[in-house]
Motif scaffolding. Structure first.
Motif, PDB file in Angstrom:
ATOM      1  N   ASN A 191      11.061   7.214   2.367  1.00 28.45           N
ATOM      2  CA  ASN A 191      11.717   7.995   3.418  1.00 28.45           C
ATOM      3  C   ASN A 191      13.213   7.693   3.510  1.00 28.45           C
ATOM      4  O   ASN A 191      13.972   8.470   4.089  1.00 28.45           O
ATOM      5  N   ASP A 206       0.853  -1.187   0.000  1.00 26.24           N
ATOM      6  CA  ASP A 206       0.000   0.000   0.000  1.00 26.24           C
ATOM      7  C   ASP A 206       0.891   1.240   0.000  1.00 26.24           C
ATOM      8  O   ASP A 206       2.124   1.143   0.014  1.00 26.24           O
ATOM      9  N   GLY A 207       0.261   2.401  -0.003  1.00 25.60           N
ATOM     10  CA  GLY A 207       1.021   3.635  -0.035  1.00 25.60           C
ATOM     11  C   GLY A 207       1.901   3.820   1.183  1.00 25.60           C
ATOM     12  O   GLY A 207       3.018   4.338   1.079  1.00 25.60           O
ATOM     13  N   ALA A 208       1.430   3.391   2.348  1.00 28.78           N
ATOM     14  CA  ALA A 208       2.206   3.572   3.582  1.00 28.78           C
ATOM     15  C   ALA A 208       3.498   2.759   3.558  1.00 28.78           C
ATOM     16  O   ALA A 208       4.562   3.245   3.970  1.00 28.78           O
ATOM     17  N   GLN A 259       5.869   4.386   1.194  1.00 28.58           N
ATOM     18  CA  GLN A 259       6.394   5.619   1.766  1.00 28.58           C
ATOM     19  C   GLN A 259       7.534   5.334   2.746  1.00 28.58           C
ATOM     20  O   GLN A 259       8.486   6.115   2.850  1.00 28.58           O
ATOM     21  N   GLU A 284      -2.417   5.933  -3.509  1.00 30.92           N
ATOM     22  CA  GLU A 284      -2.379   6.118  -2.056  1.00 30.92           C
ATOM     23  C   GLU A 284      -1.151   6.926  -1.653  1.00 30.92           C
ATOM     24  O   GLU A 284      -1.220   7.766  -0.747  1.00 30.92           O
ATOM     25  N   LEU A 285      -0.045   6.690  -2.329  1.00 27.78           N
ATOM     26  CA  LEU A 285       1.153   7.467  -2.057  1.00 27.78           C
ATOM     27  C   LEU A 285       0.945   8.936  -2.421  1.00 27.78           C
ATOM     28  O   LEU A 285       1.336   9.834  -1.679  1.00 27.78           O
ATOM     29  N   TYR A 301      -1.149  10.519   0.170  1.00 20.33           N
ATOM     30  CA  TYR A 301      -0.347  10.735   1.377  1.00 20.33           C
ATOM     31  C   TYR A 301       0.508  11.996   1.223  1.00 20.33           C
ATOM     32  O   TYR A 301       0.581  12.831   2.128  1.00 20.33           O
ATOM     33  N   GLU A 302       1.162  12.133   0.068  1.00 19.79           N
ATOM     34  CA  GLU A 302       2.016  13.288  -0.164  1.00 19.79           C
ATOM     35  C   GLU A 302       1.208  14.575  -0.209  1.00 19.79           C
ATOM     36  O   GLU A 302       1.654  15.623   0.277  1.00 19.79           O
ATOM     37  N   TYR A 303       0.010  14.498  -0.792  1.00 20.00           N
ATOM     38  CA  TYR A 303      -0.858  15.684  -0.860  1.00 20.00           C
ATOM     39  C   TYR A 303      -1.259  16.137   0.544  1.00 20.00           C
ATOM     40  O   TYR A 303      -1.194  17.326   0.873  1.00 20.00           O
ATOM     41  N   GLU A 304      -1.634  15.166   1.380  1.00 20.37           N
ATOM     42  CA  GLU A 304      -2.030  15.502   2.744  1.00 20.37           C
ATOM     43  C   GLU A 304      -0.837  16.047   3.536  1.00 20.37           C
ATOM     44  O   GLU A 304      -0.970  16.989   4.318  1.00 20.37           O
ATOM     45  N   TYR A 305       0.346  15.455   3.320  1.00 24.71           N
ATOM     46  CA  TYR A 305       1.538  15.921   4.033  1.00 24.71           C
ATOM     47  C   TYR A 305       1.856  17.360   3.646  1.00 24.71           C
ATOM     48  O   TYR A 305       2.155  18.195   4.513  1.00 24.71           O
TER      49      TYR A 305
END
Length: 392
Positions: A349, A340-342, A345, A375-376, A379-383
């Motif tokens: 990192n 998944d994206g997590a 990620q 999903e990645l 995640y990047e958009y939210e970050y």
């Protein structure tokens, strides 16, 4: 297309595949499901309509986002790992060549899989054909979204595989890799080098020029060589000979090397130094983790998916530390538990730009890469949104 314009396609796909997995696939054994998939691929390769529909589906679900990694420009960050598109097993090279002459599809998935999934690594191919191990050789571990196998490098051998793909050069995908493995059970370094270079020669002589070659130095899923540890002298010699042959042909095809999990930090550091010295462009970390098979604790089978994640992440940390210390121009291609994206990620990192996956294909289906990258992206958009807000 942007991720925003594809989110509805992926939402529909996600729910459809989840239902299909629950109602059908999860009720089949991993062995039976894999055999059914290979049978379908064998037929779909010959169906032009299936090829066109696959390309259309991928285009709708996966926006092109070029990634530079390991000396290769990829249309997406996720590559299907070696192990699916590698072909049938044969007892001898003559048997494999006879099957080729009979117009049999000896490498099922060679056409339709890249059309639907994007970048794919074909193989592993050994110098001579291998039948693989007998009996049940594939399992799922549902609780950790893991897979386990002891297929045993089943493949038609490099000569037959090269001829098969060479006869179809005009139809090969734009971006693919070819994985060549050291034959399990062969311990003499002179024979290892001879077989690896002969395998490479077969593909080059047939005009099959991939975007990258991978030298697989880690094959834990065979009865004749279950561990797959790397030795410094052998690694240097094999990688050096491989790159020297590519340079002789003035070919700008980079070499990636696939290695084992579970090595000591000093071993990973030594591998980085060797790769930097001879000119390896990327290290694929890692192959599966040797573990007792579900069928017999006395048998070793390679653990992938979620059960491999921690071991691969540890390997990537050691490799990155070695690369930083050596100031080496080597990319890490992560391969282990990217579901998944997590999980992707976590590798990003550590500076990882591209990765390979296999178990996600089982648990998330043929558009697994699109789901993970979406999903990645989310995640990047939210970050970025949270980071911008905190700065304001």
């Amino acid at each position: 297309m942007s991720w925003q314009s594809t989110r509805h396609v992926l939402w529909l796909y996600r729910h459809t595949y989840t239902a299909l997995y629950g109602l059908l696939i999860s009720r089949m054994s991993a062995q039976r499901a894999h055999e059914a998939m290979i049978a379908c691929l064998r037929v779909l390769d010959r169906a032009p309509l299936a090829h066109r529909l696959s390309r259309t589906t991928r285009k709708a679900a996966t926006p092109i986002q070029r990634i530079e990694a390991g000396g290769v420009s990829l249309s997406q960050a996720l590559v299907l790992a070696a192990g699916l598109v590698k072909g049938d097993g044969f007892r001898s090279e003559d048997d494999a060549l006879r099957a080729l002459k009979s117009a049999r599809n000896i490498v099922p998935g060679w056409r339709v899989v890249p059309a639907l999934l994007g970048p794919v690594e074909f193989g592993s191919f050994t110098r001579f054909p291998r039948m693989g191990n007998d009996g049940t050789v594939m399992w799922r571990r549902e609780n950790s979204h893991s897979t386990q196998n002891r297929v045993g490098l089943k493949n038609p051998g490099a000569r037959a595989a090269a001829k098969f793909l060479g006869m179809r050069k005009a139809q090969l995908p734009d971006e693919f890799g070819i994985n060549i493995a050291v034959s399990p059970g062969v311990h003499d370094i002179n024979q290892q080098e001879r077989e690896v270079i002969e395998s490479l020669e077969f593909f080059l002589n047939e005009g099959v020029l991939p975007a990258w070659f991978t030298l697989n130095l880690s094959c834990p899923n065979t009865e004749d060589d279950p561990l797959g540890h790397q030795l410094e002298a052998e690694t240097r010699r094999l990688c050096g000979a491989f790159i020297k042959r590519l340079e002789q042909g003035s070919l700008s095809i980079p070499l990636w090397v696939k290695i084992s999990p579970g090595l000591a930090a000093e071993q990973y550091a030594a591998l980085v130094r060797i790769f930097a010295d001879v000119g390896v462009k990327a290290v694929v970390a890692t192959n599966t983790l040797p573990a007792p098979s579900p069928a017999d604790p006395g048998q070793i089978a390679g653990l992938g998916g979620g059960g491999l994640f921690d071991a691969t992440l540890e390997a990537v940390k050691h490799l990155r530390a070695g690369i930083i210390r050596s100031n080496a121009a080597i990319d890490i291609v992560a391969c282990g538990g990217i579901l998944d994206g997590a999980s992707f990620q976590a590798y990003r990192n550590l500076g990882v730009k591209a990765a390979q996956y296999w178990s996600a294909l089982v648990y998330r289906g043929p558009l697994a890469a699109a789901l993970i990258e979406s999903e990645l992206a989310a995640y990047e958009y939210e970050y970025e949104a949270v980071h911008s807000e905190s700065l304001a």
